[in-house]
Every structure is written in C-alpha cells, then in structure tokens.
Scaffold this motif. Structure first.
Motif, PDB file in Angstrom:
ATOM      1  N   PHE A  58       0.842  -1.191   0.000  1.00 17.42           N
ATOM      2  CA  PHE A  58       0.000   0.000   0.000  1.00 17.42           C
ATOM      3  C   PHE A  58       0.876   1.240   0.000  1.00 17.42           C
ATOM      4  N   GLN A  59       0.342   2.323  -0.474  1.00 16.69           N
ATOM      5  CA  GLN A  59       0.980   3.626  -0.364  1.00 16.69           C
ATOM      6  C   GLN A  59      -0.082   4.588   0.169  1.00 16.69           C
ATOM      7  N   LEU A  60       0.277   5.349   1.196  1.00 20.26           N
ATOM      8  CA  LEU A  60      -0.637   6.315   1.794  1.00 20.26           C
ATOM      9  C   LEU A  60      -0.101   7.713   1.548  1.00 20.26           C
ATOM     10  N   ARG A  61      -0.980   8.604   1.161  1.00 19.89           N
ATOM     11  CA  ARG A  61      -0.594   9.995   0.930  1.00 19.89           C
ATOM     12  C   ARG A  61      -1.588  10.880   1.664  1.00 19.89           C
ATOM     13  N   VAL A  62      -1.077  11.822   2.467  1.00 16.50           N
ATOM     14  CA  VAL A  62      -1.913  12.761   3.193  1.00 16.50           C
ATOM     15  C   VAL A  62      -1.481  14.161   2.792  1.00 16.50           C
ATOM     16  N   ASP A  63      -2.448  14.945   2.323  1.00 14.33           N
ATOM     17  CA  ASP A  63      -2.176  16.306   1.860  1.00 14.33           C
ATOM     18  C   ASP A  63      -3.149  17.276   2.509  1.00 14.33           C
ATOM     19  N   LYS A  64      -2.696  18.505   2.661  1.00 18.25           N
ATOM     20  CA  LYS A  64      -3.605  19.576   3.063  1.00 18.25           C
ATOM     21  C   LYS A  64      -4.139  20.195   1.785  1.00 18.25           C
ATOM     22  N   SER A  65      -5.450  20.309   1.692  1.00 15.89           N
ATOM     23  CA  SER A  65      -6.045  20.842   0.475  1.00 15.89           C
ATOM     24  C   SER A  65      -5.787  22.329   0.373  1.00 15.89           C
ATOM     25  N   CYS A  66      -6.013  22.860  -0.796  1.00 14.36           N
ATOM     26  CA  CYS A  66      -5.888  24.301  -0.987  1.00 14.36           C
ATOM     27  C   CYS A  66      -7.203  24.993  -0.681  1.00 14.36           C
ATOM     28  N   GLY A  67      -8.195  24.279  -0.223  1.00 18.16           N
ATOM     29  CA  GLY A  67      -9.491  24.850   0.117  1.00 18.16           C
ATOM     30  C   GLY A  67     -10.356  25.071  -1.104  1.00 18.16           C
ATOM     31  N   THR A  68     -11.568  25.508  -0.860  1.00 17.56           N
ATOM     32  CA  THR A  68     -12.505  25.684  -1.963  1.00 17.56           C
ATOM     33  C   THR A  68     -12.726  27.145  -2.326  1.00 17.56           C
ATOM     34  N   VAL A  69     -12.214  28.075  -1.513  1.00 17.92           N
ATOM     35  CA  VAL A  69     -12.303  29.505  -1.816  1.00 17.92           C
ATOM     36  C   VAL A  69     -10.976  30.158  -1.448  1.00 17.92           C
ATOM     37  N   TYR A  70     -10.824  31.436  -1.668  1.00 14.97           N
ATOM     38  CA  TYR A  70      -9.565  32.135  -1.388  1.00 14.97           C
ATOM     39  C   TYR A  70      -9.219  32.079   0.098  1.00 14.97           C
ATOM     40  N   GLU A  81      -6.694  15.552   3.161  1.00  8.45           N
ATOM     41  CA  GLU A  81      -7.123  14.502   2.240  1.00  8.45           C
ATOM     42  C   GLU A  81      -6.138  13.342   2.318  1.00  8.45           C
ATOM     43  N   MET A  82      -6.661  12.127   2.477  1.00  7.51           N
ATOM     44  CA  MET A  82      -5.819  10.937   2.509  1.00  7.51           C
ATOM     45  C   MET A  82      -6.160  10.076   1.300  1.00  7.51           C
ATOM     46  N   THR A  83      -5.135   9.643   0.592  1.00  3.50           N
ATOM     47  CA  THR A  83      -5.295   8.761  -0.555  1.00  3.50           C
ATOM     48  C   THR A  83      -4.603   7.441  -0.232  1.00  3.50           C
ATOM     49  N   ILE A  84      -5.296   6.337  -0.466  1.00  3.71           N
ATOM     50  CA  ILE A  84      -4.727   5.007  -0.249  1.00  3.71           C
ATOM     51  C   ILE A  84      -4.577   4.343  -1.607  1.00  3.71           C
ATOM     52  N   HIS A  85      -3.339   4.049  -1.984  1.00  2.00           N
ATOM     53  CA  HIS A  85      -3.079   3.327  -3.236  1.00  2.00           C
ATOM     54  C   HIS A  85      -2.885   1.851  -2.896  1.00  2.00           C
ATOM     55  N   VAL A  86      -3.628   0.990  -3.552  1.00  2.00           N
ATOM     56  CA  VAL A  86      -3.537  -0.454  -3.340  1.00  2.00           C
ATOM     57  C   VAL A  86      -2.731  -1.026  -4.496  1.00  2.00           C
ATOM     58  N   ASN A  87      -1.572  -1.584  -4.195  1.00  2.00           N
ATOM     59  CA  ASN A  87      -0.650  -1.995  -5.252  1.00  2.00           C
ATOM     60  C   ASN A  87      -0.629  -3.495  -5.535  1.00  2.00           C
ATOM     61  N   TRP A  88      -1.162  -4.305  -4.646  1.00  2.00           N
ATOM     62  CA  TRP A  88      -1.116  -5.745  -4.852  1.00  2.00           C
ATOM     63  C   TRP A  88      -2.524  -6.288  -5.058  1.00  2.00           C
ATOM     64  N   SER A  89      -2.651  -7.295  -5.894  1.00  2.00           N
ATOM     65  CA  SER A  89      -3.962  -7.814  -6.270  1.00  2.00           C
ATOM     66  C   SER A  89      -4.682  -8.541  -5.129  1.00  2.00           C
ATOM     67  N   PHE A  90      -3.997  -8.887  -4.040  1.00  2.00           N
ATOM     68  CA  PHE A  90      -4.667  -9.537  -2.913  1.00  2.00           C
ATOM     69  C   PHE A  90      -5.866  -8.714  -2.445  1.00  2.00           C
ATOM     70  N   TRP A  91      -5.778  -7.408  -2.597  1.00  3.36           N
ATOM     71  CA  TRP A  91      -6.801  -6.512  -2.079  1.00  3.36           C
ATOM     72  C   TRP A  91      -7.694  -5.933  -3.182  1.00  3.36           C
ATOM     73  N   TRP A  92      -7.379  -6.184  -4.455  1.00  3.90           N
ATOM     74  CA  TRP A  92      -8.202  -5.672  -5.562  1.00  3.90           C
ATOM     75  C   TRP A  92      -9.421  -6.531  -5.803  1.00  3.90           C
ATOM     76  N   HIS A  93      -9.187  -7.830  -5.880  1.00  2.00           N
ATOM     77  CA  HIS A  93     -10.210  -8.765  -6.337  1.00  2.00           C
ATOM     78  C   HIS A  93     -11.113  -9.199  -5.188  1.00  2.00           C
ATOM     79  N   PRO A  94     -12.344  -9.582  -5.491  1.00  2.00           N
ATOM     80  CA  PRO A  94     -13.231 -10.072  -4.438  1.00  2.00           C
ATOM     81  C   PRO A  94     -12.596 -11.242  -3.683  1.00  2.00           C
ATOM     82  N   GLY A  95     -12.805 -11.254  -2.396  1.00  2.00           N
ATOM     83  CA  GLY A  95     -12.251 -12.301  -1.542  1.00  2.00           C
ATOM     84  C   GLY A  95     -11.940 -11.724  -0.178  1.00  2.00           C
TER      85      GLY A  95
END
Length: 118
Positions: A58-70, A81-95
């Motif tokens: 897995f790869q985890l990325r946490v960023d502070k957003s730039c917001g929605t207004v000035y 915002e946290m993004t989780i990247h799943v890199n191995w198929s053990f977690w992609w496919h049903p099971g």
C-alpha cells in the motif's frame, strides 16, 4: 506526507502461501515469482516489499487541500485529504483480502473521514 514503505497483513488462510513463503508477480516491472519476506506476529502473516523494484503493498498519501475559496476570505475551508493506493492484487479482487480492505475503509469512514471517490 507520503508513506510508501508499508507492511500489510495477509488474508487468512492465504492460497498464495506455499512452504511458508509468498511469491508474487510484478506486472509493472515484468518480474515473475518474486519472493516476498513474511513476518509472523500475533498469529498473523505480514508482508512488505522484497526489493526496491517492486511496489509496497500500500501507499498512503496525506495532503492539506488548498481549500474551496480564497484563503483570505471568510468562507475559507481547507481540509486534510488521505489517498490510499492499493498496489497488490490480494486486495483488488473479491475475496478475504478485499473484505479486509473494505473493513479498514469502513473504520476510517466511522471516524469521520469522507469518501471522495465512491
């Protein structure tokens, strides 16, 4: 913040384990039968990347957003915002692996995180 070195718990029982070792195919790097190191803790099997040319589970990325207004406006709302990247198929496919991932995401949602990409 970027966390790109992770350990992951394998689903139990895992049909990919043979002779207490795990081998994966890395399609991105055209590698086959790559031996993955395993650790055993609390009755579970944990794995990480075997070498630098293969992605971590897995790869985890946490960023502070730039917001929605000035940023100097009264309605400024930045968020984390946290993004989780799943890199191995053990977690992609049903099971069991996918079910583990779905339960982990459900726990994050219960803690107040929102799903941006349903």
């Amino acid at each position: 913040m970027l966390v790109d070195h992770t350990w992951a718990r394998l689903p139990e029982p895992d049909r990919h384990m043979q002779n207490d070792e795990l081998r994966i195919d890395d399609h991105d790097n055209k590698l086959r039968r790559v031996l993955v190191p395993c650790e055993h803790a609390n009755g579970r099997t944990w794995v990480t990347v075997p070498e630098t040319s293969v992605w971590h589970p897995f790869q985890l990325r946490v960023d502070k957003s730039c917001g929605t207004v000035y940023s100097d406006g009264p309605e400024y709302d930045e968020f984390i915002e946290m993004t989780i990247h799943v890199n191995w198929s053990f977690w992609w496919h049903p099971g069991e692996g996918r079910a583990m991932l779905d339960r982990a995401v459900a726990r994050l949602l219960q803690q107040g995180w929102r799903n941006t990409y349903p």
